[in-house]
Write an enzyme that holds these catalytic residues in place. Structure first.
Site, mmCIF file in Angstrom:
data_model
loop_
_atom_site.group_PDB
_atom_site.id
_atom_site.type_symbol
_atom_site.label_atom_id
_atom_site.label_comp_id
_atom_site.label_asym_id
_atom_site.label_seq_id
_atom_site.Cartn_x
_atom_site.Cartn_y
_atom_site.Cartn_z
ATOM 1 N N GLU A 227 -4.649 3.117 -8.465
ATOM 2 C CA GLU A 227 -5.974 3.659 -8.134
ATOM 3 C C GLU A 227 -6.188 4.990 -8.834
ATOM 4 O O GLU A 227 -5.376 5.914 -8.707
ATOM 5 C CB GLU A 227 -6.120 3.873 -6.618
ATOM 6 C CG GLU A 227 -7.498 4.476 -6.299
ATOM 7 C CD GLU A 227 -7.740 4.785 -4.816
ATOM 8 O OE1 GLU A 227 -6.919 4.392 -3.974
ATOM 9 O OE2 GLU A 227 -8.766 5.436 -4.538
ATOM 10 N N GLU B 41 1.123 -0.631 -5.001
ATOM 11 C CA GLU B 41 0.008 0.272 -5.281
ATOM 12 C C GLU B 41 0.416 1.723 -5.501
ATOM 13 O O GLU B 41 0.882 2.380 -4.576
ATOM 14 C CB GLU B 41 -0.976 0.262 -4.107
ATOM 15 C CG GLU B 41 -2.220 1.055 -4.427
ATOM 16 C CD GLU B 41 -2.792 1.849 -3.251
ATOM 17 O OE1 GLU B 41 -2.047 2.190 -2.315
ATOM 18 O OE2 GLU B 41 -3.994 2.128 -3.298
ATOM 19 N N HIS C 227 -1.486 10.368 -3.085
ATOM 20 C CA HIS C 227 -2.721 9.831 -2.505
ATOM 21 C C HIS C 227 -3.895 10.800 -2.570
ATOM 22 O O HIS C 227 -5.045 10.395 -2.680
ATOM 23 C CB HIS C 227 -2.498 9.418 -1.046
ATOM 24 C CG HIS C 227 -3.735 8.897 -0.403
ATOM 25 N ND1 HIS C 227 -4.550 9.670 0.392
ATOM 26 C CD2 HIS C 227 -4.339 7.683 -0.481
ATOM 27 C CE1 HIS C 227 -5.581 8.945 0.800
ATOM 28 N NE2 HIS C 227 -5.477 7.739 0.284
ATOM 29 N N HIS D 36 0.843 -1.206 0.000
ATOM 30 C CA HIS D 36 0.000 0.000 0.000
ATOM 31 C C HIS D 36 0.875 1.252 0.000
ATOM 32 O O HIS D 36 1.578 1.522 0.970
ATOM 33 C CB HIS D 36 -0.863 -0.059 1.271
ATOM 34 C CG HIS D 36 -1.824 1.059 1.439
ATOM 35 N ND1 HIS D 36 -1.719 1.992 2.442
ATOM 36 C CD2 HIS D 36 -2.937 1.380 0.745
ATOM 37 C CE1 HIS D 36 -2.725 2.829 2.369
ATOM 38 N NE2 HIS D 36 -3.483 2.497 1.347
ATOM 39 N N ASP E 85 -1.320 5.411 -6.145
ATOM 40 C CA ASP E 85 -2.524 6.243 -6.291
ATOM 41 C C ASP E 85 -2.206 7.305 -7.325
ATOM 42 O O ASP E 85 -1.080 7.808 -7.362
ATOM 43 C CB ASP E 85 -2.854 6.940 -4.969
ATOM 44 C CG ASP E 85 -3.299 5.970 -3.893
ATOM 45 O OD1 ASP E 85 -4.147 5.121 -4.189
ATOM 46 O OD2 ASP E 85 -2.803 6.081 -2.753
HETATM 47 CA CA CA Z 1 -5.177 3.826 -2.664
#
Ligand code: CA
Length: 310
Positions: free
Chosen positions: A150, A44, A59, A17, A46
């Protein structure tokens, strides 16, 4: 307490993350380089856009919780007092230093025991830079760690005249992430946008619909027909673990139905320094999530999770 491998029946997938964000400032290339040799299944990023429509790894749509933007560009805040990435060019954003996350209301660190605020210099990477680092390490380490990008706030970007999903899909395609077989999950909180990504933008890669605590309650009250419809758009769900834990019997039932429909369920976020109140350590939390049927977890501490489940 040692847990044998066979004790985890569902929980297999580990998602780093924001990189190794438990140890280094989130989303920095250093945090990615540290996460990689921990051997998570996915890392991950963002994603938000800059003024010149560059995809950067951040983020928030705001810059002020993790950078020194207020110091360098004091007159560039909006009326709400916040600094928006979309108001800055990539060249301007590259001048900023990234630090550990602070709470914008109190100015205090969100995770006081993590990397110090002062000291080393970290930067905001572009999505391309992060993918090139991961793919480069995949080659030099002879391993295939996937990416789990994301798309942040597509409606906000649309209101600013930008199609973030199209831009992200084009970049992913440039690096070979196009189909269900490719090691990528694309995630978003906006179901309408995911429908658009699937139909209008024609994406074939695996899509994940994100649900916060309230979203998990809705999921637990959804009809079989609604779940079926969902399974025709996305390949899985990324759910709040606090939401899942609130009504465990119902969550377990929902996850069983989702599995029958072929969907995977990934929980966010496992942190040793922010555990749900009923749990004393990561291990007991992971055992519970596995029992509920969770297939994977997003974690700031991939090393600790992998040690327990693999
Ligand atoms: Ca995220």
């Amino acid at each position: 307490m040692a847990i044998a491998q066979s004790d985890f029946t569902n929980l297999k997938t580990v998602i780093a993350h924001r990189g190794a964000s438990g140890y280094l400032p989130e989303h920095s290339l250093e945090a990615i380089a540290m996460a990689h040799p921990m051997n998570p299944d996915y890392i991950e990023p963002d994603i938000v856009l800059t003024k010149d429509s560059q995809a950067i790894v951040l983020h928030d749509i705001h810059l002020d919780t993790t950078t020194n933007v207020a110091e360098l560009f004091p007159d560039r805040k909006r009326n709400d007092g916040r600094y928006y990435a979309i108001d800055f060019s990539l060249a301007e954003i590259k001048t900023l230093s990234v630090h550990e996350r602070i709470d914008i209301r109190t100015g205090k660190r969100v995770f006081p025991d993590r990397f110090p605020i002062v000291g080393s210099e970290f930067k905001i990477p572009t999505l391309r830079e992060e993918i090139e680092l991961i793919q480069g390490l995949n080659k030099s380490r002879n391993i295939d760690i996937g990416i789990y990008p994301e798309i942040k706030e597509p409606e906000f970007h649309n209101n600013e005249g930008k199609d973030i999903s199209k831009i992200v899909l084009d970049i992913l395609a440039d690096y070979g992430y196009k189909d269900k077989e490719d090691k990528v999950f694309l995630q978003c909180f906006d179901l309408n946008e995911l429908k658009r990504i699937r139909s209008e933008l024609g994406a074939r890669l695996e899509l994940i619909y994100l649900l916060n605590s309230r979203g998990v309650s809705s999921l637990n009250n959804a009809s079989d027909a609604e779940l079926k419809t969902l399974s025709e758009v996305v390949d899985g769900l990324g759910v709040s673990i606090n939401g899942l834990l609130r009504n465990q019997n119902k969550s377990k039932e929902s996850l069983a139905k989702l599995h029958e429909l072929g969907l995977v369920v990934h929980g966010w976020t496992v942190r040793k320094d922010s555990l749900p109140s009923a749990f004393k350590d990561i291990e007991s939390l992971l055992i519970k999530l596995d029992e509920l049927g969770v297939d994977g977890v997003f974690t700031d501490f991939s090393d600790l999770v992998i040690k327990i489940i693999k």
